[in-house]
Motif scaffolding. Structure first.
Motif, short mmCIF file in Angstrom:
data_model
loop_
_atom_site.label_atom_id
_atom_site.label_comp_id
_atom_site.label_asym_id
_atom_site.label_seq_id
_atom_site.Cartn_x
_atom_site.Cartn_y
_atom_site.Cartn_z
N ALA A 83 -1.67 0.24 4.99
CA ALA A 83 -2.04 0.28 3.58
C ALA A 83 -0.81 0.33 2.68
CB ALA A 83 -2.95 1.47 3.31
N GLU A 84 0.28 0.88 3.20
CA GLU A 84 1.53 0.93 2.44
C GLU A 84 2.26 -0.41 2.53
OE1 GLU A 84 2.12 3.46 0.55
OE2 GLU A 84 0.41 4.58 1.35
N ILE A 85 2.25 -1.03 3.71
CA ILE A 85 2.90 -2.32 3.88
C ILE A 85 2.20 -3.40 3.06
CG2 ILE A 85 3.49 -4.13 5.55
CD1 ILE A 85 3.71 -1.92 7.68
N TYR A 86 0.86 -3.39 3.10
CA TYR A 86 0.06 -4.34 2.31
C TYR A 86 -0.43 -3.64 1.05
CZ TYR A 86 -0.06 -7.57 6.28
OH TYR A 86 0.28 -8.43 7.30
N ASP A 87 0.50 -3.14 0.27
CA ASP A 87 0.14 -2.33 -0.89
C ASP A 87 -0.67 -3.10 -1.93
OD1 ASP A 87 2.50 -3.83 -1.29
OD2 ASP A 87 3.02 -2.62 -3.03
N ASP A 89 -3.06 -5.09 -1.34
CA ASP A 89 -4.43 -5.24 -0.87
C ASP A 89 -5.23 -3.94 -0.89
OD1 ASP A 89 -4.63 -8.14 0.29
OD2 ASP A 89 -2.71 -7.37 1.01
N PHE A 90 -4.57 -2.85 -1.22
CA PHE A 90 -5.25 -1.55 -1.20
C PHE A 90 -4.91 -0.77 -2.47
CE2 PHE A 90 -4.70 -2.86 3.17
CZ PHE A 90 -5.92 -2.59 3.75
N SER A 91 -5.94 -0.24 -3.08
CA SER A 91 -5.74 0.54 -4.30
C SER A 91 -5.24 1.94 -3.96
CB SER A 91 -7.06 0.64 -5.07
OG SER A 91 -8.01 1.40 -4.32
N ASN A 92 -4.87 2.69 -4.97
CA ASN A 92 -4.46 4.08 -4.75
C ASN A 92 -5.60 4.90 -4.16
OD1 ASN A 92 -1.87 3.63 -5.76
ND2 ASN A 92 -2.46 4.11 -7.87
N ALA A 93 -6.82 4.60 -4.61
CA ALA A 93 -7.99 5.31 -4.07
C ALA A 93 -8.19 4.97 -2.60
CB ALA A 93 -9.23 4.94 -4.87
N ARG A 95 -5.84 4.13 -0.44
CA ARG A 95 -4.78 4.80 0.34
C ARG A 95 -5.03 6.29 0.45
NH1 ARG A 95 -1.65 0.65 -2.08
NH2 ARG A 95 -1.17 1.90 -3.92
N ALA A 96 -5.67 6.86 -0.57
CA ALA A 96 -5.92 8.30 -0.55
C ALA A 96 -6.98 8.69 0.48
CB ALA A 96 -6.34 8.77 -1.94
N THR A 97 -7.88 7.75 0.79
CA THR A 97 -8.99 8.06 1.70
C THR A 97 -8.92 7.36 3.05
OG1 THR A 97 -10.35 6.28 0.75
CG2 THR A 97 -10.53 8.47 -0.27
N ILE A 98 -7.86 6.57 3.25
CA ILE A 98 -7.82 5.71 4.42
C ILE A 98 -7.80 6.50 5.73
CG2 ILE A 98 -5.30 5.46 4.47
CD1 ILE A 98 -7.97 2.82 5.36
N LYS A 99 -7.08 7.60 5.79
CA LYS A 99 -7.02 8.36 7.04
C LYS A 99 -8.38 8.95 7.41
CE LYS A 99 -2.12 9.56 7.31
NZ LYS A 99 -1.13 10.66 7.47
N PHE A 137 -17.13 0.80 6.42
CA PHE A 137 -15.69 1.03 6.59
C PHE A 137 -14.91 -0.14 6.01
CE2 PHE A 137 -17.94 2.88 10.31
CZ PHE A 137 -17.66 4.21 10.10
N PRO A 138 -14.94 -0.32 4.69
CA PRO A 138 -14.34 -1.51 4.07
C PRO A 138 -12.83 -1.62 4.27
CG PRO A 138 -14.95 0.11 2.40
CD PRO A 138 -15.53 0.58 3.68
N SER A 139 -12.12 -0.50 4.20
CA SER A 139 -10.66 -0.55 4.35
C SER A 139 -10.27 -0.89 5.78
CB SER A 139 -10.02 0.78 3.94
OG SER A 139 -10.20 1.01 2.56
N VAL A 140 -11.00 -0.35 6.75
CA VAL A 140 -10.73 -0.67 8.15
C VAL A 140 -11.01 -2.15 8.40
CG1 VAL A 140 -11.32 -0.18 10.55
CG2 VAL A 140 -11.33 1.67 8.86
N TYR A 141 -12.08 -2.65 7.83
CA TYR A 141 -12.40 -4.06 8.01
C TYR A 141 -11.33 -4.95 7.37
CZ TYR A 141 -15.04 -8.40 8.22
OH TYR A 141 -15.43 -9.69 8.48
#
Length: 222
Positions: A83-87, A89-93, A95-99, A137-141
């Motif tokens: 999520a940091e490498i593909y910043d 493609d991912f919002s701050n929200a 990245r905050a919940t990805i783990k 699981f949208p971020s995982v997908y």
């Protein structure tokens, strides 16, 4: 040069579509230098930027998505780095919940029998869409989609030039580039064209006011 687009469709399956050819008319040494050196320099710069130490880590992170052996390589910390490498493609929200999403995801897929048969990342993507878990699981997908789009060389390119040898025979070697390109698309993507309705195509062209010639109307049309 063959141009092919690679994407993940709405069923989670990797697709490749041939978009066209770019004919290089001059093949002398000077012409090749003029046509390709700048492009190769740009590609080389981009590759050095992407496939450095960070990109080596990128490949390691993507390998954590491998579903074999009950997701034995799954690593929440490494995957969260994506999520940091593909910043972009991912919002701050996100990245905050990805783990938390990753932790919930791995518990779920290890308990649900639907995912036991997954043998690679593409089959995992298909199964997630079939079970509608890609929306849970949208971020995982999104990680999985990025992993599937990573390859830069495939057999589709080889198929393009094999098809060109079939179409561009001695009898047809003087056809214009645009016509050759159209024939190539029809030949390579023939499965798509098989599903088209000829009558609808004719009606559409019949409705066009400015055309070189009139198409004959169907004798069965009232």
């Amino acid at each position: 040069m063959a141009v092919i687009v690679r994407f993940v469709n709405n069923k989670g399956k990797v697709m490749e579509r041939f978009l066209g050819l770019q004919h290089v008319k001059e093949t002398s040494s000077d012409a090749l230098k003029k046509s390709f050196i700048q492009m190769l320099d740009a590609i080389n710069t981009e590759m050095n930027h992407r496939f450095n130490e960070v990109s080596t880590e990128l490949l390691v992170c993507f390998s954590c998505l491998d579903p074999r052996d009950s997701f034995s390589k799954f690593d929440v910390t490494k995957l969260a780095q994506l999520a940091e490498i593909y910043d972009a493609d991912f919002s701050n929200a996100d990245r905050a919940t990805i783990k938390d999403q990753l932790a919930t995801f791995i518990i779920h897929v290890r308990r649900v029998d639907d995912f036991i048969t997954c043998h690679d990342i593409e089959s995992l993507a298909v199964k997630l869409v079939e079970t509608e878990r890609h929306m849970v699981f949208p971020s995982v997908y999104r990680f999985i989609e990025l992993a599937l789009l990573l390859p830069v060389a495939t057999t589709s390119v080889e198929r393009v030039f094999s098809a060109m040898n079939i179409i561009n025979t001695d009898l047809c070697n003087k056809i214009a580039d645009e016509w050759l390109n159209d024939l190539m698309i029809c030949y390579i993507e023939k499965e798509i064209f098989k599903g088209l309705d000829d009558k609808r195509i004719m009606k559409r062209f019949q409705a066009i006011k400015n055309r070189r010639m009139n198409l004959p109307r169907s004798p069965h049309r009232s």
